[in-house]
Write a protein that holds these residues in place. Structure first.
Motif: not given
Ligand code: PHE
Length: 365
Positions: A32, A94, A241, A244, A264
């Motif tokens: 990430f 997050s 997500d 990914d 996304h």
């Molecule tokens: N949306 C995830 C989170 O808030 C983080 C994430 C975003 C991971 C996009 C992979 C791709 O924790």
């Protein structure tokens, strides 16, 4: 520890605008942070090649949070007190962004998370923004896909109880899937970093679900997919997500193939600006950008555009300029920030194939 940005040492001096970045460059979320950093670097290089901002060059100070919220908080404090950055980009997970947001808000330094989707991140205060959608939408997207497209009736959930993201998505998915007439057979949990999920998976198998919703991150999800097959579960996994990563294919092998997740962006998007970004990113880093890279690039470009528009580089001026972001042509969708500082955008559903994902559908808000 400070990691040098893509361009080498951070140049000091009044002719440079210094941005801060906090990301997971090591640990369970390392892909990430690495993808996000590369996306941000590409945007900064392009902006500098085009003359910079307000006659100055842009540079970024990057700190590795090792995939830990405590480290993310400390790195943010360092950025605002020692490095005195004008704004902060990050993080992805997050739980890390929540830890950062508190520090950035208190210091009055604007922060843009590229990809944290838990609603609470931007609720922390008026200096906090995101360029992606939020989990109430993402959870709805997968619930709807499971019901309407896959025609599933019974889904089990396996959540990460150490992750704000996973807990939030479990909640939304459960509510939406049930509202749409589906049934949640059981909700089991694990803690980030666990390596043995067989007990939970065995409990899930007994409830005979049509699929398992696993709103986690790739490092755990890949292993969960394999162990699900080991305990005799043949049904697909569904996720968000957090799946990914190019590492998902390695960790999950054939066990993860045929599973679906919401995301996304799809590299199969034929939009010329998306394809140009993919070509430029590939030329620079040698791989197809994932959603993290695309959102990192978008977050940096939204930041740069706001710095250019801001009447000066003070916290309030930059904050106000970011808040006015409207119809910004991002590679992961057009960005208009709402009054809660979130972007309202469509999501895609991807199917996991052999070493790559396949685009399935787009869901609009
Ligand atoms: N949306 C995830 C989170 O808030 C983080 C994430 C975003 C991971 C996009 C992979 C791709 O924790």
């Amino acid at each position: 520890p400070a990691t040098p940005p893509g361009g080498g040492e951070v140049p000091a001096g009044s002719d440079v605008i210094l941005l801060g970045e906090v990301g997971a460059l090591s640990g369970g979320q390392a892909t990430f942070g690495i993808s996000t950093r590369d996306g941000i670097d590409l945007a900064l290089k392009e902006a500098n090649a085009a003359g910079g901002v307000k006659g100055k060059k842009l540079a970024v100070r990057v700190y590795d949070n090792q995939s830990k919220p405590e480290e993310a908080a400390q790195a943010t404090t360092r950025l605002v007190t020692q490095d005195k950055v004008v704004l902060i980009l990050g993080d992805v997970a997050s739980s890390n962004s929540l830890a950062m947001a508190e520090k950035a808000q208190t210091a009055g330094v604007p922060m843009i998370t590229p990809s944290s989707t838990n609603p609470k991140v931007t609720e922390t205060g008026d200096y906090i923004f995101r360029v992606c959608f939020i989990d109430p939408f993402q959870g709805f997207v997968m619930a709807k896909f499971a019901r309407a497209n896959l025609k599933l009736n019974k889904v089990a959930v396996l959540q990460d109880n150490k992750s704000a993201y996973s807990i939030g998505l479990t909640d939304v998915f459960t509510r939406k899937f049930t509202e749409m007439g589906g049934k949640i057979t059981t909700t089991e949990s694990f803690s980030q970093g666990d390596t043995d999920y067989r007990a939970q998976l065995t409990a899930i198998r007994k409830t005979q679900p049509d699929a398992i919703y696993v709103p986690g991150y790739y490092s755990e999800v890949g292993v969960i997919a394999r162990q699900a097959r080991e305990v005799g579960l043949r049904v697909p996994l569904l996720g968000g997500d957090g799946w990914d990563s190019s590492k998902l294919f390695e960790l999950g092998g054939s066990a993860i193939q045929g599973s679906y997740f919401s995301n996304h962006y799809s590299p199969d998007n034929p939009d010329p600006k998306v394809q140009k970004f993919i070509a430029d990113y590939k030329a620079a880093y040698g791989s197809v950008p994932d959603a993290l890279a695309a959102l990192g690039y978008d977050a940096a470009r939204v930041a740069i555009a706001a710095l250019e528009r801001a009447k000066d580089l003070s916290g309030p001026a930059v904050r106000d300029a970011i808040a006015q972001t409207k119809d910004f042509p991002g590679v992961a969708g057009t960005i208009t920030l709402d009054d809660k500082h979130n972007a309202v955008k469509s999501a895609v559903v991807l199917k996991v194939g052999d070493g790559k994902t396949e685009y399935v559908t787009t869901v609009n808000p």
